[in-house]
Motif scaffolding. Structure first.
Motif, PDB file in Angstrom:
ATOM      1  N   GLU A   1       9.423   8.983  -2.931  1.00  0.00           N
ATOM      2  CA  GLU A   1       9.151  10.325  -2.092  1.00  0.00           C
ATOM      3  C   GLU A   1      10.026  11.468  -2.791  1.00  0.00           C
ATOM      4  OE1 GLU A   1       9.885   9.691   1.927  1.00  0.00           O
ATOM      5  OE2 GLU A   1       7.991   8.265   2.096  1.00  0.00           O
TER       6      GLU A   1
ATOM      7  N   PRO B   1       0.905  -1.080  -0.003  1.00  0.00           N
ATOM      8  CA  PRO B   1      -0.062   0.120   0.049  1.00  0.00           C
ATOM      9  C   PRO B   1       0.924   1.266   0.036  1.00  0.00           C
ATOM     10  CG  PRO B   1      -0.974  -1.606   1.569  1.00  0.00           C
ATOM     11  CD  PRO B   1       0.339  -2.239   1.153  1.00  0.00           C
ATOM     12  N   GLU B   2       2.003   1.156   0.731  1.00  0.00           N
ATOM     13  CA  GLU B   2       2.947   2.471   0.552  1.00  0.00           C
ATOM     14  C   GLU B   2       3.360   2.682  -0.660  1.00  0.00           C
ATOM     15  OE1 GLU B   2       3.912   4.813   2.920  1.00  0.00           O
ATOM     16  OE2 GLU B   2       2.116   3.723   4.119  1.00  0.00           O
TER      17      GLU B   2
ATOM     18  N   SER C   1       1.311  12.780  -4.014  1.00  0.00           N
ATOM     19  CA  SER C   1       1.661  11.279  -3.468  1.00  0.00           C
ATOM     20  C   SER C   1       2.250  11.175  -2.165  1.00  0.00           C
ATOM     21  CB  SER C   1       2.278  10.659  -4.778  1.00  0.00           C
ATOM     22  OG  SER C   1       3.655  11.218  -4.660  1.00  0.00           O
ATOM     23  N   HIS C   2       2.298  12.243  -1.427  1.00  0.00           N
ATOM     24  CA  HIS C   2       3.023  12.061  -0.022  1.00  0.00           C
ATOM     25  C   HIS C   2       1.850  12.046   1.000  1.00  0.00           C
ATOM     26  CE1 HIS C   2       7.036  12.702  -2.065  1.00  0.00           C
ATOM     27  NE2 HIS C   2       6.194  13.757  -2.566  1.00  0.00           N
ATOM     28  N   ASN C   3       2.110  11.560   2.123  1.00  0.00           N
ATOM     29  CA  ASN C   3       1.087  11.548   3.034  1.00  0.00           C
ATOM     30  C   ASN C   3       0.915  12.952   3.671  1.00  0.00           C
ATOM     31  OD1 ASN C   3       1.155   8.917   3.384  1.00  0.00           O
ATOM     32  ND2 ASN C   3       2.731   8.701   4.734  1.00  0.00           N
TER      33      ASN C   3
ATOM     34  N   ARG D   1       1.787   1.825  -3.483  1.00  0.00           N
ATOM     35  CA  ARG D   1       0.814   2.236  -4.289  1.00  0.00           C
ATOM     36  C   ARG D   1       0.422   3.705  -4.039  1.00  0.00           C
ATOM     37  NH1 ARG D   1      -2.054  -3.600  -4.764  1.00  0.00           N
ATOM     38  NH2 ARG D   1      -0.668  -4.335  -6.478  1.00  0.00           N
ATOM     39  N   LYS D   2       0.595   4.252  -2.874  1.00  0.00           N
ATOM     40  CA  LYS D   2       0.158   5.566  -2.314  1.00  0.00           C
ATOM     41  C   LYS D   2       1.052   6.624  -2.984  1.00  0.00           C
ATOM     42  CE  LYS D   2      -0.365   5.774   2.264  1.00  0.00           C
ATOM     43  NZ  LYS D   2      -0.119   5.870   3.554  1.00  0.00           N
ATOM     44  N   HIS D   3       2.149   6.040  -3.394  1.00  0.00           N
ATOM     45  CA  HIS D   3       3.127   6.890  -4.144  1.00  0.00           C
ATOM     46  C   HIS D   3       3.100   6.599  -5.649  1.00  0.00           C
ATOM     47  CE1 HIS D   3       5.390   8.305  -0.876  1.00  0.00           C
ATOM     48  NE2 HIS D   3       5.424   7.111  -0.332  1.00  0.00           N
TER      49      HIS D   3
END
Length: 170
Positions: free
Chosen positions: A151, A59-60, A166-168, A62-64
């Motif tokens: 990142e 998931p990390e 795409s960053h938290n 894909r978050k990016h």
């Protein structure tokens, strides 16, 4: 260790078997980010730990905006059994025949042993290598380098031309 392709190099295209009767091509991911994880063998302890870690943090990635592809010289049937046993949720590609051709094109093949290096590549949405790393074969490289590389990439553009964060965000 191999002389893997460096940042700024165009990622070589490929088409490999993901199942005995289905293939997957890098060009299917055009416009998206891809993490390529070359590894020596499905059933080795270090490889199993490495692929399980990546599955856990998928998931990390894909978050990016990145898809993960595992690549080794094992056959498609071996990959299917390994993925089922480890409950992996990403594609394992078979660089089986001609043996190691894709690994060779990325500078990630160990000719003496006939296996892929433990090499990682982050490919940006334009098909360029944004980061690469070759780990000692007996060492799990973890995921910090991949996440740092993702990142460091600029935000991806959405289809409407605006930037996609795409960053938290806290």
């Amino acid at each position: 260790m191999a002389n893997t392709l460096a940042k700024g190099t165009r990622a070589p295209g490929f088409t490999l078997h993901v199942t005995p009767d289905q293939t997957l091509s890098l060009n299917e991911f055009t416009g998206r980010r891809v993490v390529l994880a070359f590894y020596p063998a499905d059933w080795s302890p270090v490889c199993g730990d490495q692929m399980s870690l990546y599955n856990h943090i998928l998931p990390e990635f894909r978050k990016h905006g990145a898809e993960l592809l595992g690549i080794s010289v094992d056959g498609a049937w071996c990959h299917q059994a390994f993925a089922r046993e480890r409950k992996l949720h990403f594609a394992l590609l078979s660089d089986f025949e001609p043996k190691g051709d894709v690994a060779k094109s990325y500078g990630a093949y160990r000719s003496a042993e006939g296996v892929a290096e433990r090499a990682l590549f982050v490919i940006d949405e334009k098909g360029m290598i944004a980061w690469s790393y070759c780990s000692p074969i007996a060492v799990n490289p973890g995921a910090d380098g991949i996440l740092d590389a993702l990142e460091a990439l600029p935000p991806m553009e959405k289809k409407d031309g605006t930037a996609q964060n795409s960053h938290n965000v806290a």
